[in-house]
Design a protein around this motif. Structure first.
Motif, PDB file in Angstrom:
ATOM      1  N   LEU A 126       0.816  -1.210   0.000  1.00  0.00           N
ATOM      2  CA  LEU A 126       0.000   0.000   0.000  1.00  0.00           C
ATOM      3  C   LEU A 126       0.854   1.266   0.000  1.00  0.00           C
ATOM      4  CD1 LEU A 126      -2.664  -1.146   2.619  1.00  0.00           C
ATOM      5  CD2 LEU A 126      -2.990  -0.949   0.155  1.00  0.00           C
ATOM      6  N   LEU A 127       2.147   1.096   0.261  1.00  0.00           N
ATOM      7  CA  LEU A 127       3.040   2.260   0.212  1.00  0.00           C
ATOM      8  C   LEU A 127       3.190   2.797  -1.203  1.00  0.00           C
ATOM      9  CD1 LEU A 127       5.898   1.179   2.666  1.00  0.00           C
ATOM     10  CD2 LEU A 127       3.992   2.747   3.100  1.00  0.00           C
ATOM     11  N   VAL A 128       2.914   1.964  -2.193  1.00  0.00           N
ATOM     12  CA  VAL A 128       3.052   2.413  -3.587  1.00  0.00           C
ATOM     13  C   VAL A 128       2.086   3.563  -3.886  1.00  0.00           C
ATOM     14  CG1 VAL A 128       2.813   1.750  -6.003  1.00  0.00           C
ATOM     15  CG2 VAL A 128       3.945   0.222  -4.395  1.00  0.00           C
ATOM     16  N   PRO A 129       0.771   3.410  -3.698  1.00  0.00           N
ATOM     17  CA  PRO A 129      -0.105   4.560  -3.934  1.00  0.00           C
ATOM     18  C   PRO A 129       0.132   5.690  -2.935  1.00  0.00           C
ATOM     19  CG  PRO A 129      -1.347   2.734  -2.984  1.00  0.00           C
ATOM     20  CD  PRO A 129      -0.011   2.193  -3.372  1.00  0.00           C
ATOM     21  N   LEU A 130       0.527   5.354  -1.709  1.00  0.00           N
ATOM     22  CA  LEU A 130       0.780   6.390  -0.703  1.00  0.00           C
ATOM     23  C   LEU A 130       1.912   7.308  -1.141  1.00  0.00           C
ATOM     24  CD1 LEU A 130      -0.019   7.345   2.186  1.00  0.00           C
ATOM     25  CD2 LEU A 130       1.829   5.897   3.034  1.00  0.00           C
ATOM     26  N   VAL A 131       2.988   6.716  -1.624  1.00  0.00           N
ATOM     27  CA  VAL A 131       4.129   7.510  -2.092  1.00  0.00           C
ATOM     28  C   VAL A 131       3.779   8.245  -3.386  1.00  0.00           C
ATOM     29  CG1 VAL A 131       6.476   7.383  -2.993  1.00  0.00           C
ATOM     30  CG2 VAL A 131       5.845   6.068  -0.964  1.00  0.00           C
ATOM     31  N   ALA A 132       3.059   7.583  -4.274  1.00  0.00           N
ATOM     32  CA  ALA A 132       2.746   8.180  -5.574  1.00  0.00           C
ATOM     33  C   ALA A 132       1.945   9.472  -5.430  1.00  0.00           C
ATOM     34  CB  ALA A 132       1.971   7.177  -6.439  1.00  0.00           C
TER      35      ALA A 132
END
Length: 263
Positions: A126-132
């Protein structure tokens, strides 16, 4: 096998993350491009004062007469607090429930890793959309505000996005909790989104009433984009509460997942 599951899940989330970050960037461009015309034709300060105090308190409206106040109300209070909060809860609700529903969980549980690690790696994706979203959108905000001849404090812009991280993690934790309880992804996703949206409504409705203390149950109570962008103030204690709540909910979810029968 080190973080292999997390990397695999992260790659699968990459396209969705790009879509969400792109969509919010388009929303940002739309809001910022509208501001000059709206500000030129409407007395936004007078309009703000004409709103019922309860409405102003519920939606964190302090001023619409500055680009910071306009963005805090039109973009962050809606796009970040509500839309992204519901999105992360909804997305996180599929980390376990979808694999249980499809039968893929049997294969995952045969891998040489414990259930807690499996849940942790699935959650890490879930860090992928959070960082994006927090990497792209602030750049778009700053550039678009400069394009219309306005300015916004870089420090406040960075802080409003950093402060959103604990909030979004907390909403994601709600989704993880729903995911380990439900056997169907759709049920878990609807439940998680409903809880986050319901808590948002509770915090909005009880503002400035005798029941205001109930608002402390909602993650939105601890993330205030208006205070950061308009007043330049931030409550680190709110971030601590959100991170602590995230840890508690995730740990409880992990304990439940390690003990439940997924067959």
């Amino acid at each position: 096998m080190t973080l292999a599951l997390a990397r695999y899940a992260a790659r699968r989330r990459l396209r969705g993350a790009v879509v969400v970050a792109g969509g919010l960037s388009v929303l940002t461009l739309l809001m910022v491009s509208l501001y000059p015309d709206v500000a030129a034709n409407v007395d936004l300060d007078a309009y703000t004062e004409s709103l019922p105090p309860a409405f102003q308190a519920a939606f964190g409206i302090e001023t619409l007469g500055t680009v910071e106040g306009f963005l805090a109300t039109e973009l962050y209070a809606f796009g970040w607090v509500l839309l992204l909060g519901v999105y992360f809860a909804y997305t996180a609700a599929g980390v376990v429930a979808r694999d249980v529903e499809t039968g893929r969980m049997d294969l995952l549980l045969s891998l040489p890793m414990g259930r807690r690690r499996l849940l942790a790696e699935a959650t890490l994706s879930l860090l992928v959309p959070l960082v994006a979203v927090n990497a792209l959108v602030p750049v778009v905000v700053y550039a678009s505000v400069a394009w219309i001849g306005e300015s916004i404090a870089v420090t406040d812009l960075v802080v409003v996005h950093l402060a959103s991280v604990p909030y979004l993690l907390a909403t994601a934790a709600v989704g993880v909790g729903a995911s380990v309880v439900a056997d169907r992804a759709a049920v878990a996703q609807r439940a998680a989104a409903g809880v986050v949206f319901g808590l948002y409504l509770v915090e909005s409705v009880v503002a400035d009433t005798d029941l205001e203390a109930l608002g402390a149950l909602s993650p939105t109570h601890y993330y205030d984009p208006t205070a950061i962008l308009v007043r330049g103030t931030h409550d680190p204690g709110g971030a601590v509460v959100l991170l602590a709540a995230t840890a508690v909910v995730w740990t409880a979810s992990s304990v439940y997942f390690t003990r439940r029968d997924v067959n």
